[in-house]
Design a protein around this motif. Sequence first.
Motif, PDB file in Angstrom:
ATOM      1  N   ASP A 105       0.833  -1.019   0.065  1.00 39.88           N
ATOM      2  CA  ASP A 105       0.087   0.067  -0.213  1.00 39.88           C
ATOM      3  C   ASP A 105       0.807   1.385   0.170  1.00 39.88           C
ATOM      4  OD1 ASP A 105      -2.203  -1.549   0.061  1.00 39.88           O
ATOM      5  OD2 ASP A 105      -2.762  -1.076   2.224  1.00 39.88           O
ATOM      6  N   ASP A 107       0.054   3.781   1.525  1.00 44.59           N
ATOM      7  CA  ASP A 107       0.107   4.867   2.651  1.00 44.59           C
ATOM      8  C   ASP A 107       1.060   4.558   3.835  1.00 44.59           C
ATOM      9  OD1 ASP A 107      -0.789   2.570   3.556  1.00 44.59           O
ATOM     10  OD2 ASP A 107      -2.853   3.228   3.694  1.00 44.59           O
ATOM     11  N   GLN A 109       1.223   1.828   5.269  1.00 44.49           N
ATOM     12  CA  GLN A 109       0.847   1.264   6.372  1.00 44.49           C
ATOM     13  C   GLN A 109       1.296  -0.308   6.298  1.00 44.49           C
ATOM     14  OE1 GLN A 109      -3.789   1.630   6.172  1.00 44.49           O
ATOM     15  NE2 GLN A 109      -3.044   1.687   8.358  1.00 44.49           N
ATOM     16  N   ARG A 208       1.599  -2.883  12.482  1.00 45.06           N
ATOM     17  CA  ARG A 208       0.934  -2.123  11.457  1.00 45.06           C
ATOM     18  C   ARG A 208       0.544  -0.743  11.777  1.00 45.06           C
ATOM     19  NH1 ARG A 208      -1.176  -2.918   6.346  1.00 45.06           N
ATOM     20  NH2 ARG A 208      -3.042  -1.881   5.838  1.00 45.06           N
ATOM     21  N   ARG A 211      -2.550   5.094   9.028  1.00 50.38           N
ATOM     22  CA  ARG A 211      -2.244   5.623   7.727  1.00 50.38           C
ATOM     23  C   ARG A 211      -1.693   7.154   7.906  1.00 50.38           C
ATOM     24  NH1 ARG A 211      -4.445   7.056   2.778  1.00 50.38           N
ATOM     25  NH2 ARG A 211      -5.209   5.313   1.535  1.00 50.38           N
TER      26      ARG A 211
HETATM   27 MG    MG Z   1      -4.315   1.777   4.316  1.00 52.48          MG
END
Ligand code: MG
Length: 322
Positions: A105, A107, A109, A208, A211
């Motif tokens: 991703d 972003d 993350q 994780r 964002r």
């Molecule tokens: Mg995300």
Amino acid sequence: MTHPHGTHNAGQVTLSLVIPVFNEEDSLDGFLARIQQVFQHEVLIDLELVFVNDGSSDATLERLLQRQQSDARLRIVDLSRNFGKEAALSAGLQIATGQIVVPIDVDLQDPPEVILAMIARWREGYEVVLGHRVSRRSDTWAKQTSAHWFYRLHNKIAEQPLPENVGDFRLMDRCVVDALLTLPESRRFMKGLFAWVGFRTTHVDYERPERLTGQSKFNGWRLWNFALEGITSFSTEPLRVWTYLGACVSLVSFAFAMFIVVRTLIHGVDMPGYASLMVAVTFLGGLQLIGIGVLGEYLGRTYIESKRRPVFLVRRVYDPKD
Ligand code: MG
Ligand code: UDP
């Protein structure tokens, strides 16, 4: 620990990152900076960045093209409209050329430094290295709970269980990507397809983070549909359940009918119970509607698949050379 079936080459390796982007103009710079930071001293890794622009309506494509001017590692697939993350991933996997491929991703993350740990496992001989989230603290309580129940239900009824707390962030060897590309279905639930193809699999743990910029594109309704997609893609159990439920209800009704017959014989004709009658009628009506709904869900899927439409349409591929 080394995998008993032999190891991968310890030398130079080509790595493709597949990055679906949908209205991410604000995330791009931060992402590319982090990639630079993580990979600049990795002389053994030849990097290719496959961005799939999934019909963004902001300046995502322009920014990407701009960055490509000075960075020949960027390849950009521009889809003709928003096809959704699953389709965008398929598009990226199709044009990625690396010996190993990692969907990630934009972003942040999915922390890029985890990829180095994944590659280390790959060199030991694994073909799939899952990014396993040790906690979902960055997700809301509702998302965590619904995800948990989804996995429990899915893994109970699907042939091939989905590993929990694992997203699309994973390393795949070329042989795995090629296997994925041979799967013909047009409704693509990637997590399920990833699990279905198998191969020698291990995982690395990571935390994780939240964002950084922009917002999640997956709200409650979209996630609900996503879950339905997952279950109906990989299990026909919901179709069979109705046979058993129907049998049970019939059995109970039959027993109830016998009971009434016997009671009438002993006590004579009774005042008929309006309430119980209504309950039975509405209950059965509801059950039948749900049953028809489930049938419709699968019939719809068969209908869509039977059209054999492509999963995505590409407007243009921008390679650094052109
Ligand atoms: Mg995300
Ligand atoms: N994305 C996409 N198409 C979509 C929705 C999302 O390509 O229709 C991309 C998005 O740009 C991001 C990734 O998929 O790179 C993950 O999206 P998001 O962060 O919104 O999902 P979440 O992390 O909340 O599951």
